[in-house]
Design a protein around this motif. Structure first.
Motif, PDB file in Angstrom:
ATOM      1  N   ARG A 151      41.916  14.011   1.436  1.00 19.86           N
ATOM      2  CA  ARG A 151      43.111  14.337   0.648  1.00 19.86           C
ATOM      3  C   ARG A 151      42.940  13.888  -0.795  1.00 19.86           C
ATOM      4  N   TRP A 152      42.372  12.696  -1.009  1.00 18.77           N
ATOM      5  CA  TRP A 152      42.173  12.191  -2.382  1.00 18.77           C
ATOM      6  C   TRP A 152      41.290  13.162  -3.164  1.00 18.77           C
ATOM      7  N   LEU A 153      40.201  13.608  -2.546  1.00 21.50           N
ATOM      8  CA  LEU A 153      39.279  14.520  -3.223  1.00 21.50           C
ATOM      9  C   LEU A 153      39.951  15.856  -3.528  1.00 21.50           C
ATOM     10  N   ALA A 154      40.731  16.374  -2.574  1.00 23.58           N
ATOM     11  CA  ALA A 154      41.427  17.648  -2.802  1.00 23.58           C
ATOM     12  C   ALA A 154      42.410  17.518  -3.959  1.00 23.58           C
ATOM     13  N   ASP A 155      43.156  16.399  -4.000  1.00 19.91           N
ATOM     14  CA  ASP A 155      44.114  16.174  -5.078  1.00 19.91           C
ATOM     15  C   ASP A 155      43.416  16.027  -6.426  1.00 19.91           C
ATOM     16  N   ALA A 156      42.174  15.489  -6.410  1.00 22.46           N
ATOM     17  CA  ALA A 156      41.423  15.298  -7.656  1.00 22.46           C
ATOM     18  C   ALA A 156      40.773  16.585  -8.145  1.00 22.46           C
ATOM     19  N   GLY A 157      40.853  17.656  -7.333  1.00 21.09           N
ATOM     20  CA  GLY A 157      40.300  18.936  -7.755  1.00 21.09           C
ATOM     21  C   GLY A 157      38.943  19.258  -7.197  1.00 21.09           C
ATOM     22  N   CYS A 158      38.448  18.432  -6.256  1.00 21.50           N
ATOM     23  CA  CYS A 158      37.161  18.712  -5.637  1.00 21.50           C
ATOM     24  C   CYS A 158      37.276  19.986  -4.799  1.00 21.50           C
ATOM     25  N   ASP A 159      36.284  20.858  -4.888  1.00 21.64           N
ATOM     26  CA  ASP A 159      36.384  22.170  -4.258  1.00 21.64           C
ATOM     27  C   ASP A 159      36.013  22.174  -2.780  1.00 21.64           C
ATOM     28  N   ALA A 160      34.961  21.435  -2.408  1.00 22.80           N
ATOM     29  CA  ALA A 160      34.448  21.511  -1.039  1.00 22.80           C
ATOM     30  C   ALA A 160      34.040  20.129  -0.564  1.00 22.80           C
ATOM     31  N   GLY A 161      33.866  20.008   0.747  1.00 25.90           N
ATOM     32  CA  GLY A 161      33.467  18.717   1.298  1.00 25.90           C
ATOM     33  C   GLY A 161      32.773  18.870   2.628  1.00 25.90           C
ATOM     34  N   GLN A 162      32.012  17.847   2.973  1.00 24.99           N
ATOM     35  CA  GLN A 162      31.356  17.785   4.270  1.00 24.99           C
ATOM     36  C   GLN A 162      31.218  16.332   4.665  1.00 24.99           C
ATOM     37  N   GLY A 163      31.068  16.075   5.944  1.00 28.12           N
ATOM     38  CA  GLY A 163      30.932  14.713   6.438  1.00 28.12           C
ATOM     39  C   GLY A 163      31.437  14.619   7.862  1.00 28.12           C
TER      40      GLY A 163
ATOM     41  N   GLY B  87      33.906  13.131   9.013  1.00 29.94           N
ATOM     42  CA  GLY B  87      35.350  13.272   9.122  1.00 29.94           C
ATOM     43  C   GLY B  87      35.785  14.724   9.193  1.00 29.94           C
ATOM     44  N   ILE B  88      34.904  15.653   8.847  1.00 26.30           N
ATOM     45  CA  ILE B  88      35.204  17.091   8.897  1.00 26.30           C
ATOM     46  C   ILE B  88      34.521  17.723  10.102  1.00 26.30           C
ATOM     47  N   ALA B  89      33.222  17.530  10.207  1.00 26.06           N
ATOM     48  CA  ALA B  89      32.468  18.029  11.364  1.00 26.06           C
ATOM     49  C   ALA B  89      31.086  17.392  11.340  1.00 26.06           C
ATOM     50  N   ARG B  90      30.622  16.960  12.497  1.00 23.65           N
ATOM     51  CA  ARG B  90      29.291  16.376  12.585  1.00 23.65           C
ATOM     52  C   ARG B  90      28.224  17.464  12.582  1.00 23.65           C
ATOM     53  N   PRO B  91      26.989  17.125  12.240  1.00 19.15           N
ATOM     54  CA  PRO B  91      25.910  18.115  12.351  1.00 19.15           C
ATOM     55  C   PRO B  91      25.845  18.683  13.760  1.00 19.15           C
ATOM     56  N   MET B  92      25.546  19.973  13.847  1.00 17.94           N
ATOM     57  CA  MET B  92      25.556  20.659  15.142  1.00 17.94           C
ATOM     58  C   MET B  92      24.441  21.693  15.194  1.00 17.94           C
ATOM     59  N   THR B  93      24.181  22.192  16.385  1.00 16.11           N
ATOM     60  CA  THR B  93      23.156  23.217  16.542  1.00 16.11           C
ATOM     61  C   THR B  93      23.655  24.544  15.974  1.00 16.11           C
ATOM     62  N   ALA B  94      22.724  25.477  15.811  1.00 18.59           N
ATOM     63  CA  ALA B  94      23.088  26.790  15.279  1.00 18.59           C
ATOM     64  C   ALA B  94      24.099  27.486  16.181  1.00 18.59           C
ATOM     65  N   ASP B  95      23.916  27.391  17.505  1.00 21.31           N
ATOM     66  CA  ASP B  95      24.849  28.033  18.434  1.00 21.31           C
ATOM     67  C   ASP B  95      26.224  27.387  18.363  1.00 21.31           C
ATOM     68  N   GLU B  96      26.255  26.048  18.228  1.00 21.83           N
ATOM     69  CA  GLU B  96      27.537  25.347  18.126  1.00 21.83           C
ATOM     70  C   GLU B  96      28.275  25.741  16.848  1.00 21.83           C
ATOM     71  N   PHE B  97      27.517  25.960  15.782  1.00 23.52           N
ATOM     72  CA  PHE B  97      28.163  26.347  14.521  1.00 23.52           C
ATOM     73  C   PHE B  97      28.761  27.747  14.638  1.00 23.52           C
ATOM     74  N   VAL B  98      28.053  28.665  15.287  1.00 22.56           N
ATOM     75  CA  VAL B  98      28.594  30.010  15.497  1.00 22.56           C
ATOM     76  C   VAL B  98      29.880  29.935  16.323  1.00 22.56           C
ATOM     77  N   ALA B  99      29.876  29.081  17.352  1.00 25.13           N
ATOM     78  CA  ALA B  99      31.083  28.927  18.180  1.00 25.13           C
ATOM     79  C   ALA B  99      32.230  28.353  17.357  1.00 25.13           C
ATOM     80  N   LEU B 100      31.925  27.416  16.453  1.00 28.03           N
ATOM     81  CA  LEU B 100      32.950  26.837  15.583  1.00 28.03           C
ATOM     82  C   LEU B 100      33.549  27.913  14.686  1.00 28.03           C
TER      83      LEU B 100
END
Length: 566
Positions: free
Chosen positions: A533-545, A547-560
């Motif tokens: 939320r702090w980053l979004a309020d500061a104007g940051c466009d995108a994020g990863q980590g 807290g959003i989603a852990r690294p996953m396999t290619a098939d898991e990402f397609v399912a997501l």
């Protein structure tokens, strides 16, 4: 005079004893460094005399006011100050400098290493790794090697007299090559422009500098980097004590970031007469720029316990296994999803390399990626992963705007024309789906070649992201050179964002800077909703980590993607 010198040495030693006994060491060393030149006088044993070429910009040259200047001069001055000597610069004819060094009339001369020169001089540890290239006029045939010159009838090649290029061309004697030996390397390129020579063999940095300074618009590099050589300080034989002192100083200057700053100032700036870049920096970015390699290394060490990475960099068996895994395509990957912080929609994913060793099991990337770089196979590894990732991306559901795949490459890898060709070929018609995350793990050795690659990549809609911005060797100079489409804020700034006022100021300044440059901003290492939320309020466009989603396999990402449409 000798007796006076002995007395001065005695009193200096007594003073140093009492100063060290009662004063802080740093203050003592500073006072001694100021006092020693006055005691010794010019040309005494407390003087470091550097010779070289008076016309070799941006490395060493005499400026319009008659002063020695350039990267080599600035570095020698820093070394002299670090070891308590008074620098003295005596630039002139290049071949004369070599003779004077042999006679002991000079202490150091910066030069390329070669086996022939090693028989004449002692060398310090490398200052830089540099390359040459064959320069010619637009429309001429490209040459992949020096040997290719021997196949051209009556070809004329211009080089600097007594330089490394001249040594290399003399080795090709008897192949019908007409050698034009000139006083300067820039003169060799001018000879090509005038039609007096067909090619010039010169260091790439000097070549691009000469093209810029002399407006040689019709002269271009017609070969890949050639003659990779260490660039060193040469010292007269018998002065191993001075080599040891300079080596220790170079290590300190690297650790403190001084050598990197000098490289960025001189090698990255084609015109040394311009105002120094940091005089133009915005005050709001001062904290960000002060966090150079040394500061970043400290931050990494402070959280080293979070990654269990074995130190196998010197394990030859593991190195051989890694080479085999890369060549056989046995390395795997995971995908780290990236989200739009405003809309909550998926933007794409970053490809993360993985290695499951058949005997040792999973090995952390922090353990084997440096090995790949050390073995010069990182480019092949990244190209293989890029091809695998793009093949998998074709299974992603369609979206608007298209989801992108981010793949890490080293900035120095983009200096390789063949690698850039392979990336463009792999992307095919899907260039808009590819984001190259440039990691600045080392100072850019060939910034001009990297800069030349960027328009070619962008012509195929391939975008550029600067990874780990604020760490490593990131600088405003590199931002101007790379003109990235995205800046990725390093996780070390995001981890303590909610509790660190300085990190908040740095992140806010980075977001503002990126947006002013027309780039988007992505934050790495987001671990919780409050930080997001702090980053979004500061104007940051995108994020990863995590807290959003852990690294996953290619098939898991397609399912997501199918379960939560982008």
């Amino acid at each position: 005079m000798k007796a006076l010198g002995t007395v001065l040495d005695h009193h200096r030693g007594v003073a140093a004893y009492y100063c060290l006994r009662w004063w802080p060491a740093s203050l003592v060393f500073a006072l001694l460094a100021l006092a020693m030149p006055a005691i010794a006088g010019e040309g005494g044993r407390d003087t470091l005399r550097m010779g070289g070429d008076a016309s070799y910009p941006p490395y060493q040259f005499i400026d319009q006011s008659g002063r020695a200047d350039g990267f080599d001069v600035a570095l020698a001055r820093a070394v002299a100050g670090d070891i308590g000597l008074q620098p003295r610069f005596e630039l002139g004819q290049w071949d004369t400098a070599l003779e004077r060094l042999s006679r002991g009339e000079l202490d150091i001369v910066p030069m390329f290493w070669s086996a022939e020169r090693e028989r004449r001089f002692l060398f310090t540890q490398p200052i830089l790794i540099r390359h040459h290239a064959l320069f010619g006029r637009r429309g001429q045939a490209k040459l992949e090697s020096l040997d290719a010159l021997a196949k051209l009838p009556g070809v004329r090649v211009a080089v600097q007299r007594a330089g490394l290029a001249a040594e290399a061309m003399h080795a090709l004697a008897g192949h019908g090559i007409a050698l034009l030996e000139l006083d300067t390397e820039s003169g060799a390129l001018v000879a090509v422009a005038r039609g007096e020579a067909d090619y010039a063999l010169a260091p790439t940095g000097i070549g691009y500098y000469a093209i810029h300074q002399h407006d040689l618009d019709d002269v271009i590099a017609l070969s890949p980097p050639l003659l990779e050589r260490k660039y060193v300080f040469a010292v007269q034989r018998g002065r191993s004590d001075l080599v040891a002192r300079i080596d220790s100083s170079l290590e300190r200057l690297r650790a403190s970031g001084v050598q990197n700053d000098l490289y960025v100032e001189w090698i990255g700036n084609l015109d040394p007469r311009r105002p120094r870049p940091w005089l133009l920096y915005a005050a709001g970015l001062a904290a960000l720029l002060l966090l150079g390699p040394a500061g970043y290394a400290w931050r990494r060490q402070s959280r080293a316990g979070s990654i269990a990475a074995v130190n196998d960099a010197n394990d030859p068996a593991l190195m051989a296994d890694l080479r085999d895994a890369i060549e056989a395509g046995r390395l795997g990957f995971m995908l780290q999803p990236q989200i739009d912080l405003r809309s909550g929609r998926w933007r794409g994913a970053e490809l993360l390399v993985r290695w499951n060793h058949p005997q040792r099991g999973p090995i952390e990337p922090d353990a084997f990626v440096p090995m790949a770089e050390q073995a010069h196979v990182a480019a092949a590894m990244n190209l293989h992963l890029l091809r695998c990732g793009l093949a998998q991306r074709r299974h992603w559901p369609p979206s608007e705007p298209p989801l992108h795949l981010s793949v890490n490459v080293s900035a120095n890898d983009l200096a390789d024309v063949r690698l850039v060709d392979a990336i463009i070929d792999a992307a095919g018609q899907d260039g808009a789906a590819l984001m190259l995350e440039i990691t600045e793990t080392d100072v850019m050795r060939e910034p001009e070649l990297v800069a030349a690659a960027l328009p070619r990549l962008r012509a195929h809609d391939i975008r550029i992201s600067v990874d780990d911005f604020g760490a490593g060797h990131s600088s405003l100079l590199n931002l101007r050179r790379l003109a990235p489409d995205e800046l990725k804020i390093d996780r070390s700034f995001v981890a303590t964002l909610l509790t660190s006022h300085s990190d908040q100021a740095i992140v806010t300044a980075t977001i503002g800077l990126a947006h002013e440059l027309g780039a988007t901003v992505a934050a790495e290492g987001i671990e919780d909703e409050a930080t997001q939320r702090w980053l979004a309020d500061a104007g940051c466009d995108a994020g990863q980590g995590f807290g959003i989603a852990r690294p996953m396999t290619a098939d898991e990402f397609v399912a997501l993607l199918r379960s939560t449409p982008a």
